[in-house]
Design an enzyme around this catalytic site. Structure first.
Site, mmCIF file in Angstrom:
data_model
loop_
_atom_site.group_PDB
_atom_site.id
_atom_site.type_symbol
_atom_site.label_atom_id
_atom_site.label_comp_id
_atom_site.label_asym_id
_atom_site.label_seq_id
_atom_site.Cartn_x
_atom_site.Cartn_y
_atom_site.Cartn_z
ATOM 1 N N ASP A 73 0.797 -1.241 0.000
ATOM 2 C CA ASP A 73 0.000 0.000 0.000
ATOM 3 C C ASP A 73 0.822 1.280 0.000
ATOM 4 O OD1 ASP A 73 0.728 -0.942 2.613
ATOM 5 O OD2 ASP A 73 -0.722 0.425 3.536
ATOM 6 N N GLU A 131 -0.737 -2.059 5.071
ATOM 7 C CA GLU A 131 0.171 -2.084 6.232
ATOM 8 C C GLU A 131 0.070 -0.807 7.050
ATOM 9 O OE1 GLU A 131 3.211 -1.527 8.912
ATOM 10 O OE2 GLU A 131 3.122 -0.272 7.151
HETATM 11 ZN ZN LIG Z 1 5.074 3.557 6.422
HETATM 12 ZN ZN LIG Z 2 6.445 0.817 5.503
#
Ligand SMILES: [Zn+2]
Ligand SMILES: [Zn+2]
Length: 393
Positions: A73, A131
């Protein structure tokens, strides 16, 4: 014929041009799935929405199952870099280097597939969504990606370390992250009549100051912890005493016991201050990610492999390499032994000198082949029994 290095750079730049934020990595996941299938992996898509796993069995027989992970991401940041592959999506940018992680992951996956006849066991290559604070790792764990997995490895390109170096430390490596929100309720009134009110601004100010005493005076000085108040909102007018005030902040620690103790201590402070001033409060506390804790044997295997590739003097294993930043790879390492490590990507000469999450964040692309070499060879060393026998290869 395109070289592996050209493919690495081309992939990373293509992903950089087309960033996608958490749980929306459709294009990125599509590219990863296609490349994995072409390389011979059995691919399962749609795990934790946009996540996927490629599974490959070695040709040399049965053995352990190793999970390798790349996060996919981007961040809601408007890019300010000036290179010729800047983000084409307004307000979205790969400002943490996850574009590099996907490019590195695909190169490692393809190498392992090409050399499949020479290793035993199973590789599960995980391409993880979300994440950046959205819990993608935990979602993938809940949807079963750790089933049958014996160990895990992953890496982050890291701008604090110079390109050409590797950082890896056994034990707690990255901190846990929690967030809190405190709402103080007083009694509003006229700015000229404080005696008729309970001033939420004054109470919240005392709380901000008192919270700092937790790390300074309650926590063992050799146990790292951070309590940060990042937002303070109260009041609307110059002549009105505010009825409510809201504080928001984050808490970081390495030690699991501290992760339990800190919220208790925070509540005691808030409760005590509010009682002293006659105010009421609400406390919301949420643990976002556990600490990322490296297994000593897996760490030694990665350290030795990195030293063979970049040289002993370029592998940093001192505690100063650790960070109070958090990483949801900790969810995997909470459940299976493994190692998460940093590959230095700082290069002042190419402008790769800004911190992660900065609008001018960039990486030195010379770090990409280093990352591929270390991860592939560490994976092969593990599959050959290196971490278990302690002989490293
Ligand atoms: Zn980051
Ligand atoms: Zn990262």
């Amino acid at each position: 014929m395109t070289s592996e290095l050209e493919t690495l750079i081309r992939t990373r730049r293509d992903l950089h041009r087309h960033p996608e934020i958490g749980f929306q990595e459709h294009r990125t996941a599509g590219i990863a799935a296609e490349r994995l299938r072409t390389a011979g992996y059995e691919v399962r898509t749609g795990i934790a929405e946009t996540g996927l796993v490629g599974t490959l069995h070695g040709g040399a027989g049965d053995g352990p199952t190793l999970l390798l992970r790349a996060d996919m991401d981007a961040l809601p940041i408007q890019e300010e870099c000036t290179h010729d592959f800047v983000s084409t999506v307004g307000g979205t940018m790969h400002a943490c280097g996850h574009d590099a992680h996907v490019a590195i992951g695909l190169a490692v996956a393809e190498r392992l597939a090409a050399g499949r006849g020479g290793w035993r066991g199973t590789v599960k290559y995980v391409f993880q969504p979300a994440e950046e604070g959205l819990g993608g790792a935990l979602r993938m764990v809940e949807e079963g990606v750790l089933e049958g997995v014996d160990a895990a490895m992953g890496l982050h390109v890291w701008t604090t370390l110079p390109s050409g170096t590797v950082g890896v430390v056994a034990g707690p490596f990255m901190a846990s992250a929690a967030e809190f929100r405190i709402t103080v309720r007083g009694k509003g009134g006229h700015g000229a009549s404080p005696h008729e009110t309970v001033d939420a601004v004054l109470v919240a100010c005392q709380i901000v100051v008192a919270l700092q005493s937790i790390v300074a005076r309650n926590i063992h000085p050799l146990h790292p912890a951070v309590v940060t108040v990042g937002a303070f909102h109260a009041g609307n007018a110059f002549n009105v005493i505010a009825e409510t005030a809201t504080l928001k902040g984050t808490v970081r620690a390495f030690d699991p016991e501290l992760c339990e103790e800190l919220p208790r201590r925070i509540e005691q402070v808030v409760q005590g201050v509010c009682a002293a001033f006659g105010a009421e409060y609400e406390l919301y506390y949420h643990r976002n990610t556990p600490p990322t804790v490296n297994d000593p044997r897996m760490t030694e295997l990665v350290r030795r492999t990195a030293a063979e590739i970049v040289g002993e003097e370029r592998v940093h294993s001192d505690p100063g390499v650790r960070t109070m930043g958090a990483e949801d790879f900790g969810e995997f390492l909470l459940r299976v032994p493994g190692c998460y490590f940093f590959v230095g990507c700082r290069n002042e000469e190419t402008g790769a000198a800004y911190p992660h999450h900065n609008p001018r964040f960039d990486i030195c692309e010379n770090s990409l082949p280093v990352a591929v070499d270390v991860l592939e060879r560490a994976a092969l060393a593990y599959l050959a029994g290196g971490a278990l026998t302690g002989d490293g290869r």
